[in-house]
Scaffold this active site. Structure first.
Site, PDB file in Angstrom:
ATOM      1  N   SER A 291       6.704   8.619   0.117  1.00  0.00           N
ATOM      2  CA  SER A 291       6.664   8.346   1.556  1.00  0.00           C
ATOM      3  C   SER A 291       7.269   6.979   1.883  1.00  0.00           C
ATOM      4  CB  SER A 291       5.215   8.452   2.037  1.00  0.00           C
ATOM      5  OG  SER A 291       5.125   8.436   3.440  1.00  0.00           O
ATOM      6  N   ASP A 302      20.468   2.692  -0.630  1.00  0.00           N
ATOM      7  CA  ASP A 302      21.537   3.091   0.290  1.00  0.00           C
ATOM      8  C   ASP A 302      22.339   1.901   0.799  1.00  0.00           C
ATOM      9  OD1 ASP A 302      20.838   5.700   0.001  1.00  0.00           O
ATOM     10  OD2 ASP A 302      20.076   5.992   2.036  1.00  0.00           O
ATOM     11  N   LYS A 316       8.801  12.891  -0.624  1.00  0.00           N
ATOM     12  CA  LYS A 316       8.136  13.193   0.651  1.00  0.00           C
ATOM     13  C   LYS A 316       8.987  12.615   1.775  1.00  0.00           C
ATOM     14  CE  LYS A 316       3.849  12.645   3.299  1.00  0.00           C
ATOM     15  NZ  LYS A 316       4.373  11.933   4.480  1.00  0.00           N
TER      16      LYS A 316
END
Length: 553
Positions: A291, A302, A316
């Site tokens: 999460s 990223d 998740k």
């Protein structure tokens, strides 16, 4: 005119079909609700026994929610405190982990938390819980005892325990307090100017603790950072945005949520000036990193802001509205959207509804899609965050699992509790070790206890024998089967010697926990942590670190 009419028809036909779909859906909803009401009315009127409406209808509600995903949950008024604790991470109690002792058939203290009422009162690992005020706790379950230990902050009670090491019954007056485990159980400046921070949760306000810890490490001379998110199950999305903001500039969009309704579609952007945008960072992750932890690690990956080390995260990618008010003081925690991190990918790994619901499936790697990091590195969606450098942790041998979790004699637990009772203090966490004589004592205890365990190889052997008998091969190969069986039969003493390093490390961690709590265990465990050691190696090799963050590495 004809072209205009054709265009209008082309627009109206999809709208008409959409309106028809909506009417059909609404009719089906009304039909099913009316059917459900009719079934319950008939049951309530004619069923042979009197129905408990809360139980029967509650089971129906929970079954409906289970067909969706594990995060959409109903909290009736009776479980409102559970929801409050889940959202805040706080509860009122004594601040201790308890467990059921298999041999004693009693609930015992397992781990008092640092600075909490249990530790301050002097409770120890192994203390048997006998009574809370006038209520006996013998022959009770862990949940029953836990309910009685918890209560409103500021309320007091008398706890009666038996201390096995002395055989004495003792009474403690304890005042309950709001309990919240530390968001950062340990951080410190390690050799070579490497700062280390272990973040255990995103519940509460961990961004404030993270900022303080990171600034402190920089002031003490940290030139690189290891952020440990292993086992961190997540929490607040906004908290993880503020934490990533420590290392990325203001105004960067880290997360977008997308759902069915407009209010579920939101962008989350860093809003503060960062503390440091150039310090090398390694983030440690594993299969229990979930999460908000995945948003943090995935965003750092990223944005090419750091390197991810460990094993693939949980996966998740769903967001919940945590507190929808229902009639009669009930609440609903509802999955409302999916989230997408800077590259545009969603890392949700499991389809909970497939072909109408009823079962789940993990997204296979072959069906994932390629996305690009800020500098063009390839990353994928649909399966958690894949580390840039995979390092698998040491696995527990079968005998260790049984001794620590399944052993009905509780020999390892009792050895640790007795050791703690005999030693008022121990060496510092990084210097403490059991001696050869102490380990030999443990080994003899295991042998004398009659401990047995079920090796996987013996189970597989029995299955092979049954298959060979069924197919008619067994008689011809009986001699070979007998020889293999003799080799597979485990010898407890030799198994303990073979796995001494792991067994000793487990007991040392349990002992350190009693004196130095979570901080001490974390500090000590880094010495033999293969994932941490790889992070250190990367930070001490700047060229390799830069190469891993470059395209085509």
């Amino acid at each position: 005119m004809n072209k205009f009419l054709f265009f209008c028809l082309g627009v109206l036909l999809p709208l008409t079909a959409q309106a028809q779909d909506t009417r059909d859906h609404n009719f089906e909803v009304a039909k099913q609700l009316e059917t459900f009401n009719a079934i319950y009315r008939n049951l309530d009127l004619m069923y042979v026994d009197t129905l408990d409406a809360e139980e029967v209808i509650g089971n129906g509600i929970n079954a409906m929610l289970r067909s969706l995903d594990p995060y959409t949950e109903y909290y009736p008024a009776s479980k409102k405190e559970d929801l409050k604790m889940m959202l805040s991470g706080k509860y009122a109690g004594i601040g201790a982990l308890i467990r059921y002792h298999q041999r004693l058939k009693r609930v015992v203290i397992d781990e008092p938390y640092a600075g909490m009422p249990a530790a301050e009162a002097g409770l120890r690992k192994g203390d048997v819980i006998l009574q809370v005020d006038d209520t006996l706790m013998t022959d009770k379950t862990v949940s029953y005892v836990s309910e009685h230990l918890r209560g409103d902050a500021g309320t007091s009670f008398v706890l009666k325990i038996l201390r096995p090491s002395t055989g004495k019954e003792m009474k403690f007056k304890i005042t309950r307090r709001n309990i919240q485990l530390p968001e950062i159980p340990y951080y410190g400046l390690r050799p070579d100017g490497i700062g280390y921070i272990s973040l255990s949760t995103f519940v509460g306000e961990p961004s404030k603790a993270m900022r303080r810890a990171f600034v402190d490490l920089k002031q003490r001379g940290a030139t690189s950072l290891i952020l440990d998110l292993r086992g961190n199950g997540g929490g607040s999305l906004s908290e993880c945005i503020d934490i990533v903001n420590l290392w990325v500039p203001k105004g960067v969009t880290l997360v977008e949520t997308r759902g069915k309704i407009a209010r579920a579609n939101t962008s989350y952007t860093t809003r503060l000036e960062p503390v440091d945008t150039v310090m090398p960072i390694v983030v440690l992750v594993n299969g229990e990193t979930a999460s908000a932890s995945e948003i943090t690690s995935g965003s750092i990956q990223d944005l090419d802001r750091g390197i991810i080390v460990g094993t693939r995260t949980y996966g998740k990618g769903l967001v919940q509205i945590p507190n929808i008010q229902l009639p009669y003081n009930g609440n609903l925690k509802l999955t409302s959207s999916k989230y997408y991190i800077p590259s545009g990918r969603c890392i949700q790994a499991i389809n909970y509804r497939h072909a109408g619901g009823g079962y789940t499936e993990r997204v296979p790697d072959s069906l994932t899609h390629v996305f690009r990091t800020l500098h063009g590195r390839e990353v994928r969606d649909g399966g958690g965050v894949t580390p840039d450098v995979e390092v698998k942790p040491d696995t527990l041998p079968n005998i260790a699992v049984y001794l620590d979790r399944i052993d009905s004699t509780e020999v390892m637990f009792d050895f640790v509790a007795d050791y703690i009772a005999r030693h008022p203090q121990i060496a510092a966490p990084t210097e403490f070790h059991l001696t050869d004589a102490e380990f030999a004592e443990f080994k003899q205890r295991v042998i004398d206890s009659g401990f047995t365990y079920d090796p996987v190889s013996e189970k597989r052997f029995e299955e092979l024998v049954k298959a060979a008998q069924f197919e008619g091969y067994y008689d011809d190969a009986k001699a070979e089967f007998d020889a293999l069986k003799a080799k597979l039969k485990h010898d407890i003493a030799s198994d303990i010697d073979r796995h001494r390093q792991m067994l000793q490390q487990m007991m040392e961690n349990d002992i350190i926990m009693a004196y130095y709590y979570q901080a001490g265990v974390l500090e000590a465990s880094l010495q033999s942590d293969s994932q941490y050691q790889e992070a250190v190696r990367l930070l001490n090799n700047p060229e390799e670190y830069r190469r891993l963050l470059s395209v085509g590495n």
